[in-house]
Design a protein around this motif. Structure first.
Motif, short mmCIF file in Angstrom:
data_model
loop_
_atom_site.label_atom_id
_atom_site.label_comp_id
_atom_site.label_asym_id
_atom_site.label_seq_id
_atom_site.Cartn_x
_atom_site.Cartn_y
_atom_site.Cartn_z
N ASP A 6 30.72 -17.11 5.68
CA ASP A 6 29.31 -17.04 5.28
C ASP A 6 28.49 -18.17 5.90
N PHE A 7 28.63 -18.34 7.22
CA PHE A 7 27.82 -19.34 7.92
C PHE A 7 26.35 -18.93 7.85
N SER A 8 25.47 -19.91 7.70
CA SER A 8 24.05 -19.62 7.60
C SER A 8 23.33 -19.75 8.94
N ASN A 9 24.02 -20.26 9.97
CA ASN A 9 23.42 -20.44 11.29
C ASN A 9 23.91 -19.34 12.22
N PHE A 10 22.97 -18.66 12.88
CA PHE A 10 23.36 -17.54 13.74
C PHE A 10 24.18 -17.98 14.95
N PHE A 11 24.17 -19.29 15.27
CA PHE A 11 25.00 -19.77 16.37
C PHE A 11 26.49 -19.59 16.05
N ALA A 12 26.83 -19.52 14.77
CA ALA A 12 28.22 -19.29 14.40
C ALA A 12 28.67 -17.92 14.88
#
Length: 219
Positions: free
Chosen positions: A134-140
């Motif tokens: 559940d990363f909040s940064n789209f770079f993940a």
């Protein structure tokens, strides 16, 4: 990477065929066929991906008698279509390579298993891991699923192919390590770059084409 000659024993050939059919059935069950028939954009993505892969796979280099390497591109297709449709798009591309004489029809199941199914499943696993975290940064999504997902999928496919060739007795394990496995990171880098760059471009210009991307998760 693909096998351009029959390098497997009879037992391995049948085992690979069985695994190929099992995964193919699971892929067919995972696809929402009605949604595909009703969505013209998804159809264009599906057939377009198959044609592009079929063209890219014509560009290859031989490393051993009966073996060739090429860019897979399955990671970006998996992120676009989901792993089930990615498998079918990859198999359509593989049919093109058989028709053009790049790979023999006898090795269709083995090449489909290594070149298409393993990368698609590995990419799917990494994508589910990224989603679970559940990363909040789209770079993940870009780096884990695009760049690293592509590199790891190539590594997994290469390792499995080496194990198959070693078990068949075609090549000694030390020979595979010395002349193939130690160069595997060099195959991972361009695969990761190509897939990651395409995923980045699609996230910027056509995020709707990435069916596995949930934009609501990223802030």
């Amino acid at each position: 990477m693909g096998m351009t000659d029959n390098l497997l024993s009879t037992g391995q050939w049948f085992l690979t065929l069985a695994l190929f059919l099992i995964i193919l059935v699971q892929a067919a069950r995972s696809v929402r066929w009605r949604a595909l028939r009703a969505d013209n954009v998804l159809q264009h993505s599906f057939f377009g991906a198959a044609v592009v892969l079929g063209f890219i796979w014509q560009l290859r280099a031989g490393i051993y008698p009966g073996l060739a390497i090429h860019i897979f591109g399955i990671t970006v297709v998996t992120l676009m279509l989901g792993w089930g449709l990615a498998v079918f798009a990859g198999l359509l591309a593989l049919i093109i390579t058989v028709i053009t004489g790049r790979e023999p029809v006898m090795m269709f199941a083995a090449n489909g298993f290594v070149t298409v199914m393993i990368p698609a499943l590995v990419t799917q696993g990494i994508m589910l891991w990224e989603r679970h975290r559940d990363f909040s940064n789209f770079f993940a999504y870009i780096f884990f699923c695009g760049f690293f997902g592509a590199g790891i999928s190539v590594a997994a496919a290469g390792l499995i192919m080496c194990l198959m060739l070693w078990a068949s007795g075609v090549y000694d394990f030390s020979e595979l390590v010395h002349d193939y496995l130690r160069y595997l990171p060099l195959f991972m880098i361009p695969e990761g770059f190509v897939n990651g760059a395409i995923v980045t471009g699609m996230m910027v210009f056509h995020p709707d084409r990435l069916t596995t991307l949930d934009q609501r998760r990223y802030r």
